[in-house]
Design a protein around this motif. Structure first.
Motif, PDB file in Angstrom:
ATOM      1  N   THR A 145      20.346 -36.967  12.239  1.00  0.00           N
ATOM      2  CA  THR A 145      20.404 -38.227  12.970  1.00  0.00           C
ATOM      3  C   THR A 145      20.551 -39.392  12.001  1.00  0.00           C
ATOM      4  O   THR A 145      20.152 -39.329  10.850  1.00  0.00           O
ATOM      5  CB  THR A 145      19.138 -38.430  13.814  1.00  0.00           C
ATOM      6  N   PRO A 152      19.807 -42.947  10.292  1.00  0.00           N
ATOM      7  CA  PRO A 152      18.525 -43.635   9.993  1.00  0.00           C
ATOM      8  C   PRO A 152      18.210 -44.765  10.970  1.00  0.00           C
ATOM      9  O   PRO A 152      17.038 -45.042  11.245  1.00  0.00           O
ATOM     10  CB  PRO A 152      18.729 -44.177   8.588  1.00  0.00           C
ATOM     11  N   THR A 168      18.688 -44.694  14.069  1.00  0.00           N
ATOM     12  CA  THR A 168      18.097 -44.077  15.256  1.00  0.00           C
ATOM     13  C   THR A 168      16.587 -43.997  15.101  1.00  0.00           C
ATOM     14  O   THR A 168      15.835 -44.324  16.029  1.00  0.00           O
ATOM     15  CB  THR A 168      18.675 -42.668  15.465  1.00  0.00           C
ATOM     16  N   TRP A 169      16.130 -43.580  13.917  1.00  0.00           N
ATOM     17  CA  TRP A 169      14.678 -43.504  13.667  1.00  0.00           C
ATOM     18  C   TRP A 169      14.041 -44.881  13.678  1.00  0.00           C
ATOM     19  O   TRP A 169      12.915 -45.048  14.149  1.00  0.00           O
ATOM     20  CB  TRP A 169      14.394 -42.789  12.354  1.00  0.00           C
ATOM     21  N   ILE A 211      13.662 -45.856  17.298  1.00  0.00           N
ATOM     22  CA  ILE A 211      12.544 -45.130  17.914  1.00  0.00           C
ATOM     23  C   ILE A 211      11.216 -45.738  17.465  1.00  0.00           C
ATOM     24  O   ILE A 211      10.292 -45.906  18.269  1.00  0.00           O
ATOM     25  CB  ILE A 211      12.620 -43.633  17.574  1.00  0.00           C
ATOM     26  N   ALA A 212      11.126 -46.109  16.190  1.00  0.00           N
ATOM     27  CA  ALA A 212       9.902 -46.735  15.685  1.00  0.00           C
ATOM     28  C   ALA A 212       9.639 -48.061  16.383  1.00  0.00           C
ATOM     29  O   ALA A 212       8.499 -48.363  16.756  1.00  0.00           O
ATOM     30  CB  ALA A 212       9.995 -46.927  14.176  1.00  0.00           C
TER      31      ALA A 212
END
Length: 69
Positions: free
Chosen positions: A2, A4, A6-7, A10-11
């Motif tokens: 995925t 970065p 995307t993370w 999400i965070a």
């Protein structure tokens, strides 16, 4: 694998959910030990208002940066 960003997204979503739940958590847990620059809690007659000055400043800077570019 995925991306970065995307993370990071999400965070931010999880951080937003945590901040939305803070007024409810603040009724049962003492939030006065958390630094006021991280989380500000105002309570009066059963009314709880919880915000994050750090996120407000960061959002304002990002909005200004967006309009200047």
């Amino acid at each position: 694998m995925t991306h970065p960003l995307t993370w990071l997204g999400i965070a931010f979503i999880l951080l937003g959910v945590a901040l939305v739940l803070m007024p409810f958590v603040g009724k049962y847990i003492d939030l006065s030990r958390i630094p006021s620059w991280l989380i500000y809690v105002y309570q009066s007659d059963g009314f709880y208002f919880v915000t994050s000055p750090l996120l407000i400043v960061l959002s304002a800077l990002l909005i200004i940066f967006y309009f200047l570019t």
